[in-house]
Design a protein around this motif. Structure first.
Motif, PDB file in Angstrom:
ATOM      1  N   PHE A   1       0.819  -1.212   0.000  1.00  0.00           N
ATOM      2  CA  PHE A   1       0.000   0.000   0.000  1.00  0.00           C
ATOM      3  C   PHE A   1       0.855   1.266   0.000  1.00  0.00           C
ATOM      4  N   SER A   2       2.119   1.152   0.431  1.00  0.00           N
ATOM      5  CA  SER A   2       2.989   2.329   0.529  1.00  0.00           C
ATOM      6  C   SER A   2       3.810   2.578  -0.738  1.00  0.00           C
ATOM      7  N   GLU A   3       3.728   1.677  -1.716  1.00  0.00           N
ATOM      8  CA  GLU A   3       4.487   1.841  -2.948  1.00  0.00           C
ATOM      9  C   GLU A   3       3.635   2.505  -4.026  1.00  0.00           C
ATOM     10  N   ASN A   4       4.276   3.319  -4.862  1.00  0.00           N
ATOM     11  CA  ASN A   4       3.568   4.006  -5.941  1.00  0.00           C
ATOM     12  C   ASN A   4       3.759   3.336  -7.285  1.00  0.00           C
ATOM     13  N   THR A   5       4.886   2.686  -7.460  1.00  0.00           N
ATOM     14  CA  THR A   5       5.188   2.100  -8.756  1.00  0.00           C
ATOM     15  C   THR A   5       6.113   0.896  -8.582  1.00  0.00           C
ATOM     16  N   LYS A   6       5.964  -0.043  -9.517  1.00  0.00           N
ATOM     17  CA  LYS A   6       6.810  -1.238  -9.531  1.00  0.00           C
ATOM     18  C   LYS A   6       6.951  -1.686 -10.971  1.00  0.00           C
ATOM     19  N   SER A   7       8.193  -1.953 -11.381  1.00  0.00           N
ATOM     20  CA  SER A   7       8.443  -2.340 -12.776  1.00  0.00           C
ATOM     21  C   SER A   7       8.958  -3.762 -12.855  1.00  0.00           C
ATOM     22  N   ASN A   8       8.657  -4.380 -13.988  1.00  0.00           N
ATOM     23  CA  ASN A   8       9.156  -5.712 -14.316  1.00  0.00           C
ATOM     24  C   ASN A   8       9.376  -5.714 -15.824  1.00  0.00           C
ATOM     25  N   GLY A   9      10.580  -5.319 -16.236  1.00  0.00           N
ATOM     26  CA  GLY A   9      10.861  -5.235 -17.661  1.00  0.00           C
ATOM     27  C   GLY A   9      10.007  -4.166 -18.318  1.00  0.00           C
ATOM     28  N   ARG A  10       9.240  -4.552 -19.338  1.00  0.00           N
ATOM     29  CA  ARG A  10       8.379  -3.590 -20.052  1.00  0.00           C
ATOM     30  C   ARG A  10       7.049  -3.350 -19.341  1.00  0.00           C
ATOM     31  N   TYR A  11       6.836  -3.984 -18.231  1.00  0.00           N
ATOM     32  CA  TYR A  11       5.602  -3.823 -17.450  1.00  0.00           C
ATOM     33  C   TYR A  11       5.867  -2.889 -16.267  1.00  0.00           C
ATOM     34  N   THR A  12       5.015  -1.866 -16.129  1.00  0.00           N
ATOM     35  CA  THR A  12       5.115  -0.954 -14.999  1.00  0.00           C
ATOM     36  C   THR A  12       3.741  -0.802 -14.359  1.00  0.00           C
ATOM     37  N   ALA A  13       3.656  -1.142 -13.090  1.00  0.00           N
ATOM     38  CA  ALA A  13       2.407  -0.989 -12.352  1.00  0.00           C
ATOM     39  C   ALA A  13       2.492   0.254 -11.493  1.00  0.00           C
ATOM     40  N   THR A  14       1.393   0.990 -11.417  1.00  0.00           N
ATOM     41  CA  THR A  14       1.312   2.153 -10.534  1.00  0.00           C
ATOM     42  C   THR A  14       0.143   1.986  -9.588  1.00  0.00           C
ATOM     43  N   LEU A  15       0.215   2.660  -8.473  1.00  0.00           N
ATOM     44  CA  LEU A  15      -0.815   2.534  -7.442  1.00  0.00           C
ATOM     45  C   LEU A  15      -1.116   3.891  -6.841  1.00  0.00           C
ATOM     46  N   ASP A  16      -2.387   4.236  -6.783  1.00  0.00           N
ATOM     47  CA  ASP A  16      -2.855   5.444  -6.104  1.00  0.00           C
ATOM     48  C   ASP A  16      -3.832   4.990  -5.022  1.00  0.00           C
ATOM     49  N   ALA A  17      -3.341   4.886  -3.794  1.00  0.00           N
ATOM     50  CA  ALA A  17      -4.164   4.379  -2.701  1.00  0.00           C
ATOM     51  C   ALA A  17      -5.280   5.358  -2.330  1.00  0.00           C
ATOM     52  N   ASP A  18      -5.103   6.628  -2.631  1.00  0.00           N
ATOM     53  CA  ASP A  18      -6.139   7.626  -2.311  1.00  0.00           C
ATOM     54  C   ASP A  18      -7.382   7.429  -3.165  1.00  0.00           C
ATOM     55  N   THR A  19      -7.165   7.183  -4.452  1.00  0.00           N
ATOM     56  CA  THR A  19      -8.296   6.989  -5.371  1.00  0.00           C
ATOM     57  C   THR A  19      -8.642   5.512  -5.540  1.00  0.00           C
ATOM     58  N   LYS A  20      -7.872   4.631  -4.929  1.00  0.00           N
ATOM     59  CA  LYS A  20      -8.083   3.192  -5.016  1.00  0.00           C
ATOM     60  C   LYS A  20      -8.025   2.727  -6.472  1.00  0.00           C
ATOM     61  N   GLN A  21      -6.969   3.167  -7.138  1.00  0.00           N
ATOM     62  CA  GLN A  21      -6.784   2.790  -8.531  1.00  0.00           C
ATOM     63  C   GLN A  21      -5.361   2.297  -8.762  1.00  0.00           C
ATOM     64  N   SER A  22      -5.248   1.316  -9.640  1.00  0.00           N
ATOM     65  CA  SER A  22      -3.942   0.861 -10.091  1.00  0.00           C
ATOM     66  C   SER A  22      -3.979   0.751 -11.601  1.00  0.00           C
TER      67      SER A  22
END
Lengths: 114, 113
Positions: A52-73
């Motif tokens: 919940f404390s991370e904003n972004t995480k990458s795995n090669g060409r894949y990048t995930a983002t997280l906005d816990a305030d808006t509950k969106q990834s």
């Protein structure tokens, strides 16, 4: 009831293009959010996991983002390849529980065309 | 390293028949899970196990039974097959804490006719 909603349901893009898949969740609070890739006829394979404390995480060409305030990834795929054709599943884990309480989204079906 | 292996890959059953879906893992994981995946739905947990001899119900356990006699194996049994059990079944395992990302098998596609 905890829910995980993904959009779009399906997406078709040209090889080499970028795309972004969305995940909205109601699980709150939560422990971590995961993205899985599921090839046709295969089991899901873990791509990223974010607390919940991370904003972004990458795995090669894949990048995930997280906005816990808006509950969106979101899952961003860069320079798509034919092998990226698959379903992408967003999964949310509540705190104080293990994998027995995961909530799975229904997935986005991505098709890459040459 | 095989990971999680499920057998059979496909099966057709008649209503009322029984069968066992096999699952074995070679990663020495304590935690194992059975899910079903239906079209347009997220994966639903049927049963899970936190170690040999210990099992517990998930979200949709009715019509199924499990056992866990060894760390490696976690079979799922259907006693009286019903059309509503037509689905793709996935077995998964995860490491010590039970909170790590799961490793999935490639599934068993089961049709009940």
């Amino acid at each position: 009831k905890n829910q995980v909603e993904q959009s779009p349901q399906s997406l078709i893009i040209l090889e080499g293009k970028n795309c972004t898949l969305q995940c909205n969740y109601t699980v709150s609070p939560f422990s971590n959010l995961r993205w899985y890739k599921q090839d046709t006829g295969r089991g899901p394979v873990s791509l990223t996991i974010m607390t919940f404390s991370e904003n972004t995480k990458s795995n090669g060409r894949y990048t995930a983002t997280l906005d816990a305030d808006t509950k969106q990834s979101s899952l961003h795929i860069t320079a798509s390849q034919l092998s990226d054709s698959a379903s992408y599943i967003c999964v949310v884990s509540p705190p104080s529980f293990g994998n027995e309480k995961l909530t799975f989204g229904t997935g986005t079906r991505l098709t890459i065309i040459p | 390293n095989a990971g999680v292996t499920q057998t059979p890959k496909f099966r057709i059953l008649k209503i009322g028949q029984s069968m066992t879906l096999q699952c074995t893992q070679d990663m020495n994981h304590n935690y194992m899970y059975w899910y079903r995946q239906d079209p347009g739905m997220g994966l639903k947990l049927i049963y899970y196990s936190v170690g040999a001899g210990i099992t517990d119900k998930g979200e949709v356990p009715n019509g199924y039974n499990v056992s866990r006699s060894t760390t490696e194996d976690f079979p799922l049994r259907l006693e009286l097959a019903a059309p509503s059990q037509t689905s793709v079944y996935f077995c998964a395992s995860s490491g010590q804490s039970g909170r790590q990302p799961q490793h999935f098998g490639d599934g068993t596609r089961l049709s009940i006719l």
